[in-house]
Design a protein around this motif. Structure first.
Motif, PDB file in Angstrom:
ATOM      1  N   ALA A 145      -1.854 -50.279   8.415  1.00 60.96           N
ATOM      2  CA  ALA A 145      -2.819 -49.620   7.675  1.00 60.96           C
ATOM      3  C   ALA A 145      -3.633 -48.519   8.627  1.00 60.96           C
ATOM      4  CB  ALA A 145      -3.832 -50.300   6.998  1.00 60.96           C
ATOM      5  N   VAL A 146      -4.176 -49.278   9.905  1.00 56.76           N
ATOM      6  CA  VAL A 146      -5.202 -48.441  10.414  1.00 56.76           C
ATOM      7  C   VAL A 146      -4.213 -47.138  11.289  1.00 56.76           C
ATOM      8  CG1 VAL A 146      -6.122 -48.512  12.938  1.00 56.76           C
ATOM      9  CG2 VAL A 146      -6.290 -50.334  11.374  1.00 56.76           C
ATOM     10  N   PHE A 147      -2.898 -47.414  11.397  1.00 55.51           N
ATOM     11  CA  PHE A 147      -1.974 -46.534  12.035  1.00 55.51           C
ATOM     12  C   PHE A 147      -1.805 -45.262  10.956  1.00 55.51           C
ATOM     13  CE2 PHE A 147       2.164 -44.336  12.575  1.00 55.51           C
ATOM     14  CZ  PHE A 147       2.280 -44.352  13.874  1.00 55.51           C
ATOM     15  N   ARG A 148      -1.488 -45.600   9.697  1.00 55.71           N
ATOM     16  CA  ARG A 148      -1.421 -44.570   8.586  1.00 55.71           C
ATOM     17  C   ARG A 148      -2.617 -43.773   8.515  1.00 55.71           C
ATOM     18  NH1 ARG A 148       1.264 -48.978   6.042  1.00 55.71           N
ATOM     19  NH2 ARG A 148      -0.709 -49.397   4.784  1.00 55.71           N
ATOM     20  N   ILE A 149      -3.974 -44.516   8.326  1.00 58.75           N
ATOM     21  CA  ILE A 149      -5.262 -43.781   8.289  1.00 58.75           C
ATOM     22  C   ILE A 149      -5.574 -42.896   9.153  1.00 58.75           C
ATOM     23  CG2 ILE A 149      -7.688 -44.273   8.138  1.00 58.75           C
ATOM     24  CD1 ILE A 149      -7.001 -46.975   6.563  1.00 58.75           C
ATOM     25  N   GLY A 150      -5.098 -43.339  10.875  1.00 61.75           N
ATOM     26  CA  GLY A 150      -5.408 -42.551  11.666  1.00 61.75           C
ATOM     27  C   GLY A 150      -4.703 -41.327  11.675  1.00 61.75           C
ATOM     28  N   ALA A 151      -3.162 -41.344  11.400  1.00 61.30           N
ATOM     29  CA  ALA A 151      -2.354 -40.370  11.141  1.00 61.30           C
ATOM     30  C   ALA A 151      -2.958 -39.299  10.028  1.00 61.30           C
ATOM     31  CB  ALA A 151      -1.117 -40.912  10.952  1.00 61.30           C
ATOM     32  N   ASP A 152      -3.586 -39.680   8.943  1.00 58.06           N
ATOM     33  CA  ASP A 152      -4.123 -38.946   7.935  1.00 58.06           C
ATOM     34  C   ASP A 152      -5.357 -38.305   8.628  1.00 58.06           C
ATOM     35  OD1 ASP A 152      -2.286 -39.579   6.225  1.00 58.06           O
ATOM     36  OD2 ASP A 152      -3.300 -41.201   5.053  1.00 58.06           O
ATOM     37  N   TYR A 153      -5.865 -39.042   9.334  1.00 59.11           N
ATOM     38  CA  TYR A 153      -7.369 -38.488   9.895  1.00 59.11           C
ATOM     39  C   TYR A 153      -7.184 -37.465  10.767  1.00 59.11           C
ATOM     40  CZ  TYR A 153     -11.979 -38.390  12.112  1.00 59.11           C
ATOM     41  OH  TYR A 153     -12.984 -37.755  12.766  1.00 59.11           O
ATOM     42  N   GLU A 154      -5.862 -37.250  11.492  1.00 58.98           N
ATOM     43  CA  GLU A 154      -5.488 -36.491  12.635  1.00 58.98           C
ATOM     44  C   GLU A 154      -4.838 -35.375  11.928  1.00 58.98           C
ATOM     45  OE1 GLU A 154      -4.242 -38.003  16.100  1.00 58.98           O
ATOM     46  OE2 GLU A 154      -6.147 -38.457  16.819  1.00 58.98           O
ATOM     47  N   ASP A 155      -4.494 -35.116  10.561  1.00 51.14           N
ATOM     48  CA  ASP A 155      -3.606 -34.427   9.896  1.00 51.14           C
ATOM     49  C   ASP A 155      -2.402 -34.263  10.408  1.00 51.14           C
ATOM     50  OD1 ASP A 155      -5.715 -33.565   8.054  1.00 51.14           O
ATOM     51  OD2 ASP A 155      -6.665 -32.168   9.503  1.00 51.14           O
ATOM     52  N   LYS A 156      -1.683 -35.740  10.746  1.00 51.30           N
ATOM     53  CA  LYS A 156      -0.287 -35.598  11.401  1.00 51.30           C
ATOM     54  C   LYS A 156       0.746 -36.144  10.512  1.00 51.30           C
ATOM     55  CE  LYS A 156      -1.748 -34.641  16.394  1.00 51.30           C
ATOM     56  NZ  LYS A 156      -1.517 -35.175  17.673  1.00 51.30           N
ATOM     57  N   SER A 157       0.273 -36.845   9.602  1.00 50.13           N
ATOM     58  CA  SER A 157       1.102 -37.444   8.475  1.00 50.13           C
ATOM     59  C   SER A 157       2.480 -36.594   8.353  1.00 50.13           C
ATOM     60  CB  SER A 157       0.327 -37.936   7.402  1.00 50.13           C
ATOM     61  OG  SER A 157      -0.529 -39.156   7.685  1.00 50.13           O
ATOM     62  N   ALA A 158       2.170 -35.357   7.819  1.00 56.15           N
ATOM     63  CA  ALA A 158       3.374 -34.400   7.484  1.00 56.15           C
ATOM     64  C   ALA A 158       4.041 -33.794   8.566  1.00 56.15           C
ATOM     65  CB  ALA A 158       2.662 -33.391   6.726  1.00 56.15           C
ATOM     66  N   GLN A 159       3.409 -33.968   9.789  1.00 61.45           N
ATOM     67  CA  GLN A 159       4.320 -33.505  11.040  1.00 61.45           C
ATOM     68  C   GLN A 159       5.423 -34.572  11.580  1.00 61.45           C
ATOM     69  OE1 GLN A 159       1.422 -31.811  13.951  1.00 61.45           O
ATOM     70  NE2 GLN A 159       0.088 -31.548  12.222  1.00 61.45           N
ATOM     71  N   LEU A 160       6.010 -35.671  11.130  1.00 60.76           N
ATOM     72  CA  LEU A 160       6.593 -36.679  11.398  1.00 60.76           C
ATOM     73  C   LEU A 160       8.061 -35.979  11.842  1.00 60.76           C
ATOM     74  CD1 LEU A 160       7.042 -39.681  12.058  1.00 60.76           C
ATOM     75  CD2 LEU A 160       7.681 -39.928   9.730  1.00 60.76           C
ATOM     76  N   LYS A 161       8.488 -36.107  13.010  1.00 62.34           N
ATOM     77  CA  LYS A 161       9.861 -35.584  13.204  1.00 62.34           C
ATOM     78  C   LYS A 161      10.898 -36.701  13.465  1.00 62.34           C
ATOM     79  CE  LYS A 161       8.132 -31.447  14.673  1.00 62.34           C
ATOM     80  NZ  LYS A 161       6.604 -31.823  14.323  1.00 62.34           N
ATOM     81  N   ALA A 162      12.075 -36.376  13.079  1.00 62.94           N
ATOM     82  CA  ALA A 162      13.309 -37.466  13.099  1.00 62.94           C
ATOM     83  C   ALA A 162      13.762 -37.262  14.407  1.00 62.94           C
ATOM     84  CB  ALA A 162      14.277 -36.852  12.096  1.00 62.94           C
ATOM     85  N   GLY A 163      14.176 -38.329  14.983  1.00 63.03           N
ATOM     86  CA  GLY A 163      14.735 -38.628  16.279  1.00 63.03           C
ATOM     87  C   GLY A 163      14.277 -40.000  16.654  1.00 63.03           C
TER      88      GLY A 163
END
Length: 399
Positions: free
Chosen positions: A68-86
């Protein structure tokens, strides 16, 4: 009464604020602090994955303490939509913040499976390797010799993959976005060998209409993709060899008995086939240049062999005396000068050595038992070297 209620409310509010502040401080510490991972792992992010699925995978593998902290942190840094495949190396002790940076950066995989079609003079094989994230060393998963008849790859072949977490099929590995593909040519392979090997590589596609001219494919490693076009790969090989030859032709020694880049390729292919010792190439080239300058026949076995096999595989036996006397266009014991075409695809070093040979008066060479050759300026010296080599051959045969 009202004052008491207000006082209690204030107290509760302060407690809540302190609790929230404590939670936020804890969350920041969990997010930015050193993670629990004790050993580096390779994280596979499939195409279409979300931060939620990635966070659950990381938590299950012990890379993060709280999804949960990981997801919240990703949202806070506006990076949730920047996930790359690989596939990405997650270092030991990496913080959640570090991991998010890794999976949202360039999208270039830093670990994964490497499938390499290696086209050698004696064998073509597919080498399947995987980068061990802990040691950063390549681990061999499978070595598939294609054999003389070059059968198609078996997509059901089972391999043990660290990244996949167990046994998977070769076909499954090829489906992963982290899998990279290469075609590697060894120096001295023939164009026929290259074409037949490309045809056998099931991860490639497309038809090959004709075999490229001998000598015009540059030995090197070529990155490709699953479904990469075979003809397009050959075009890249041809373009690279053309560039190499044009560049080296411009810096050639003066006075060479070579009238064109094509003749340079032909002699370079002979040099390539005559020695497997890189340091010897300029000296071997000098022998053939000296012979051409003096009007002597080249008298080299690899040209005779090419006349017999036409570059289609390895002869697999010694030459017969009748074959050494047979008047064919490639029998340099009979013809004067160069054969009509190259006899293999020479590498850059062989071409460079041919166009800038060592200065020597050598006219002969023979194997010396070390993998290299003994050189001689006179026939008498050469005969001594040949006798010595025969003794070495006899000893080796009796061991």
């Amino acid at each position: 009464m009202a004052r008491a209620i207000a006082s209690n409310a204030l107290t509760i509010g302060i407690v809540i604020l302190l609790a929230v502040a404590g939670i936020l401080a804890w969350g920041r510490s969990e997010f930015a602090g050193q993670g629990p991972l004790e050993e580096a792992i390779c994280l596979l992010v499939p195409s279409g994955a979300s931060m939620t699925s990635v966070s659950k995978d990381l938590e299950a593998r012990g890379a993060i303490s709280n999804s949960a902290v990981f997801r919240i942190g990703a949202d806070y840094e506006d990076k949730s939509a920047q996930l790359k495949a690989g596939s990405f190396v997650v270092p030991a002790g990496a913080s959640m913040q570090d991991i998010i940076a890794v999976v949202t950066a360039s999208g270039r995989s830093t670990c994964g499976t490497d499938i390499n079609l290696q086209i050698g003079v004696n064998v073509a094989r597919v080498l399947v390797r995987e980068l061990d994230p802990a040691t950063q060393e390549q681990q061999e998963l499978a070595r598939i010799d294609l054999g003389a008849e070059l059968p198609p790859l078996d997509m059901n072949l089972a391999v043990e993959s660290t990244i996949a977490g167990g046994t998977v099929s070769l076909g499954t590995l090829m489906e992963r976005p982290s899998t990279s593909y290469r075609v590697t040519l060894a120096e001295g392979v023939t164009s026929w060998q290259v074409v037949e090997s490309l045809k056998a590589a099931a991860f490639l596609s497309g038809e090959i209409s004709e075999i490229p001219a001998e000598g015009h494919l540059a030995p090197d490693s070529y990155e490709t993709t699953r479904g990469g076009n075979r003809a397009a790969i050959l075009e890249r090989m041809e373009a690279k060899q053309e560039t190499i030859v044009a560049e080296l032709w411009q810096t050639r020694q003066a006075g060479l008995p070579l009238e064109s880049p094509e003749e340079a390729l032909t002699l370079a292919s002979i040099v390539e086939k005559e020695t497997g010792v890189p340091e010897e190439r300029p000296l071997v080239a000098s022998v053939f240049v000296n012979r051409l300058n003096q009007g002597m026949r080249l008298q080299t076995d690899p040209t005779v062999i090419y006349g017999i096999t036409e570059g289609k595989g390895v002869l697999g036996r010694g030459l017969r005396q009748s074959e050494l006397r047979d008047a064919t266009p490639y029998n340099t014991y009979v013809i004067q000068g160069l054969p009509p075409t190259p006899i293999a695809n020479p590498g850059r070093q062989a071409i460079s050595a041919t166009l800038n040979p060592d200065a020597s008066d050598y006219l002969f060479f023979v194997a010396d038992g070390t993998g290299g050759h003994a050189f001689a300026s006179t026939l008498r010296e050469h005969n001594v070297n040949v006798a010595r080599w025969r003794e070495i051959e006899a000893k080796q045969a009796n061991q």
